[in-house]
Design a protein around this motif. Structure first.
Motif, PDB file in Angstrom:
ATOM      1  N   GLY A 177     -38.444   6.133  50.079  1.00 57.33           N
ATOM      2  CA  GLY A 177     -39.879   5.851  50.063  1.00 57.33           C
ATOM      3  C   GLY A 177     -40.620   6.780  49.133  1.00 57.33           C
ATOM      4  O   GLY A 177     -41.538   6.355  48.405  1.00 57.33           O
ATOM      5  N   ALA A 231     -42.636   5.585  45.793  1.00 59.10           N
ATOM      6  CA  ALA A 231     -44.058   5.890  45.605  1.00 59.10           C
ATOM      7  C   ALA A 231     -44.297   6.566  44.264  1.00 59.10           C
ATOM      8  O   ALA A 231     -45.253   6.249  43.548  1.00 59.10           O
ATOM      9  CB  ALA A 231     -44.564   6.759  46.749  1.00 59.10           C
ATOM     10  N   LYS A 232     -43.434   7.524  43.916  1.00 54.90           N
ATOM     11  CA  LYS A 232     -43.566   8.210  42.636  1.00 54.90           C
ATOM     12  C   LYS A 232     -43.360   7.245  41.466  1.00 54.90           C
ATOM     13  O   LYS A 232     -43.952   7.416  40.387  1.00 54.90           O
ATOM     14  CB  LYS A 232     -42.544   9.351  42.544  1.00 54.90           C
ATOM     15  CG  LYS A 232     -42.849  10.543  43.447  1.00 54.90           C
ATOM     16  CD  LYS A 232     -44.145  11.234  43.049  1.00 54.90           C
ATOM     17  CE  LYS A 232     -44.390  12.504  43.836  1.00 54.90           C
ATOM     18  NZ  LYS A 232     -45.677  13.157  43.473  1.00 54.90           N
ATOM     19  N   LEU A 240     -44.488   1.621  45.525  1.00 56.95           N
ATOM     20  CA  LEU A 240     -45.249   1.649  46.774  1.00 56.95           C
ATOM     21  C   LEU A 240     -46.584   2.343  46.509  1.00 56.95           C
ATOM     22  O   LEU A 240     -46.745   3.540  46.723  1.00 56.95           O
ATOM     23  CB  LEU A 240     -44.464   2.393  47.860  1.00 56.95           C
ATOM     24  CG  LEU A 240     -43.158   1.750  48.319  1.00 56.95           C
ATOM     25  CD1 LEU A 240     -42.446   2.629  49.329  1.00 56.95           C
ATOM     26  CD2 LEU A 240     -43.423   0.366  48.908  1.00 56.95           C
ATOM     27  N   GLY A 241     -47.540   1.576  45.991  1.00 62.00           N
ATOM     28  CA  GLY A 241     -48.865   2.118  45.716  1.00 62.00           C
ATOM     29  C   GLY A 241     -49.729   2.119  46.961  1.00 62.00           C
ATOM     30  O   GLY A 241     -49.303   1.723  48.056  1.00 62.00           O
ATOM     31  N   ASN A 242     -50.975   2.539  46.828  1.00 66.03           N
ATOM     32  CA  ASN A 242     -51.885   2.641  47.973  1.00 66.03           C
ATOM     33  C   ASN A 242     -52.124   1.302  48.646  1.00 66.03           C
ATOM     34  O   ASN A 242     -52.183   1.210  49.878  1.00 66.03           O
ATOM     35  CB  ASN A 242     -53.221   3.249  47.522  1.00 66.03           C
ATOM     36  CG  ASN A 242     -53.108   4.731  47.231  1.00 66.03           C
ATOM     37  OD1 ASN A 242     -52.273   5.428  47.806  1.00 66.03           O
ATOM     38  ND2 ASN A 242     -53.957   5.218  46.334  1.00 66.03           N
ATOM     39  N   LEU A 289     -49.072   0.439  50.652  1.00 63.44           N
ATOM     40  CA  LEU A 289     -48.957   1.308  51.825  1.00 63.44           C
ATOM     41  C   LEU A 289     -49.964   0.919  52.902  1.00 63.44           C
ATOM     42  O   LEU A 289     -49.646   0.944  54.096  1.00 63.44           O
ATOM     43  CB  LEU A 289     -49.163   2.768  51.421  1.00 63.44           C
ATOM     44  CG  LEU A 289     -48.033   3.409  50.612  1.00 63.44           C
ATOM     45  CD1 LEU A 289     -48.386   4.849  50.256  1.00 63.44           C
ATOM     46  CD2 LEU A 289     -46.723   3.371  51.371  1.00 63.44           C
ATOM     47  N   TYR A 321     -42.361   4.184  54.710  1.00 64.89           N
ATOM     48  CA  TYR A 321     -43.799   4.458  54.672  1.00 64.89           C
ATOM     49  C   TYR A 321     -44.071   5.959  54.754  1.00 64.89           C
ATOM     50  O   TYR A 321     -44.884   6.499  53.993  1.00 64.89           O
ATOM     51  CB  TYR A 321     -44.478   3.713  55.821  1.00 64.89           C
ATOM     52  CG  TYR A 321     -45.935   4.033  56.012  1.00 64.89           C
ATOM     53  CD1 TYR A 321     -46.897   3.459  55.198  1.00 64.89           C
ATOM     54  CD2 TYR A 321     -46.349   4.903  57.013  1.00 64.89           C
ATOM     55  CE1 TYR A 321     -48.253   3.752  55.377  1.00 64.89           C
ATOM     56  CE2 TYR A 321     -47.687   5.198  57.197  1.00 64.89           C
ATOM     57  CZ  TYR A 321     -48.634   4.617  56.380  1.00 64.89           C
ATOM     58  OH  TYR A 321     -49.959   4.913  56.551  1.00 64.89           O
ATOM     59  N   ALA A 369     -43.166   7.605  51.470  1.00 67.54           N
ATOM     60  CA  ALA A 369     -44.149   7.283  50.431  1.00 67.54           C
ATOM     61  C   ALA A 369     -45.444   8.077  50.635  1.00 67.54           C
ATOM     62  O   ALA A 369     -46.062   8.531  49.666  1.00 67.54           O
ATOM     63  CB  ALA A 369     -44.434   5.783  50.437  1.00 67.54           C
ATOM     64  N   THR A 411     -47.845  11.415  48.290  1.00 60.92           N
ATOM     65  CA  THR A 411     -49.270  11.485  47.948  1.00 60.92           C
ATOM     66  C   THR A 411     -49.930  12.772  48.444  1.00 60.92           C
ATOM     67  O   THR A 411     -51.117  12.982  48.207  1.00 60.92           O
ATOM     68  CB  THR A 411     -50.019  10.285  48.563  1.00 60.92           C
ATOM     69  OG1 THR A 411     -50.019  10.405  50.006  1.00 60.92           O
ATOM     70  CG2 THR A 411     -49.344   8.961  48.184  1.00 60.92           C
TER      71      THR A 411
END
Length: 314
Positions: free
Chosen positions: A22, A26-27, A31-33, A36, A212, A215, A219
């Motif tokens: 995850g 995300a990086k 899996l962007g905002n 998510l 989740y 990810a 952030t």
């Protein structure tokens, strides 16, 4: 060394792998905002309630078994009171201001039973009716206290308010528990295709929830969070030492399986939803985020450590 220790180690390794995936996704921008946010709603509003629902109706739980464990419910209420006081003591010793102490007490009281606890406990105690009954009692009290005491403490020093308590109680998890209890009370059996569909959806939560979490970690400013003393109070006292003390004390009144369940619950990190509650009700979101995410990383080491020490000491 007990077999359960190896089960826990395997589960924690799986947790770490899924969280790492995850984190990488995300990086990489997969899996962007927006993804998510949608994933969070899917997990909380559908997948976790399905997992809880099947846990109740698919493990031989009966109304009589629930009543027979009423003293376990009383022990849980005592545990929540102790955790609340411990949270305020640790927050005060860490120099947190009043609003920070409030949200830190909430983080100490309410653990991540949904994203991490249920998959871990089910792997440790597969198809165990006693565990299923105890989890039902625990999750019912947990939801009731979270959306009453937890919400009150989170926002009592803020002007901004969220939904009413009645709206909060009508959340999918409690609705799922109520429906499952009604089916048990009236002795209603669901068709196999329905129960299989519910089980399949619930099983998805094990993996998506950990993706989740990983990810979300991508952030967060993890390095700056590592410098906060209150986080280490939680990791050392609540997540490592308290489970051992809790096992010893509860074993004087309950069987070994129930005592290990409580020790495992105490070793879990705070639930991720606390950051959302802090944001909604005007609580100290910074303290919530620091506590949740650093302890989530640390639990990959402390959960196996607690199980190892339990095997040696008891």
């Amino acid at each position: 060394m007990s077999q359960q220790f190896y089960i826990v180690v395997n589960q924690v390794i799986m947790f770490a792998v899924l969280m790492l995936i995850g984190f990488v996704m995300a990086k990489a921008g997969v899996l962007g905002n927006d993804v998510l946010n949608g994933l969070s709603k899917l997990i909380v509003k559908l997948l976790l309630p399905c997992l809880i629902f099947h846990l109740i109706i698919g493990n031989g739980v009966t109304i009589q078994r629930i009543w027979d464990n009423r003293y376990f419910a009383a022990a849980l209420l005592l545990m929540y009171g102790i955790l609340c006081l411990l949270g305020y003591a640790m927050g005060g010793a860490s120099g947190l201001r009043r609003s920070g102490q409030d949200i830190f007490a909430v983080a100490t009281m309410f653990c991540n039973i949904g994203f991490m606890g249920l998959p871990l406990i089910e792997s440790m105690f597969p198809n165990n009716t006693q565990i299923a009954v105890c989890l039902l009692i625990y999750m019912t009290l947990d939801q009731i206290l979270l959306w009453s005491v937890g919400v009150f403490l989170s926002g009592r020093n803020a002007k901004r308010k969220g939904n009413s308590w009645l709206q909060n109680f009508l959340n999918p998890s409690l609705v799922g528990i109520a429906i499952a209890l009604a089916l048990l009370y009236f002795n209603i059996s669901l068709p196999a295709p329905v129960t299989n569909a519910v089980l399949g959806l619930g099983e998805c939560s094990r993996y998506l929830a950990l993706l989740y979490l990983g990810a979300l970690l991508a952030t967060m400013p993890v390095l700056s969070m590592l410098m906060k003393p209150h986080v280490y109070f939680l990791i050392v006292l609540k997540m490592t030492l308290l489970p051992l003390l809790g096992y010893f004390l509860t074993s004087l009144f309950f069987d070994a399986t129930t005592s290990r369940l409580l020790a495992t619950i105490l070793s879990l990190p705070p639930m991720v939803a606390i950051t959302m509650i802090a944001r909604t009700y005007g609580g100290d979101e910074r303290v919530a985020a620091e506590t949740v995410f650093v302890s989530t990383i640390a639990c990959l080491g402390t959960i196996p450590l607690v199980q190892f020490l339990l095997g040696i000491l008891f």
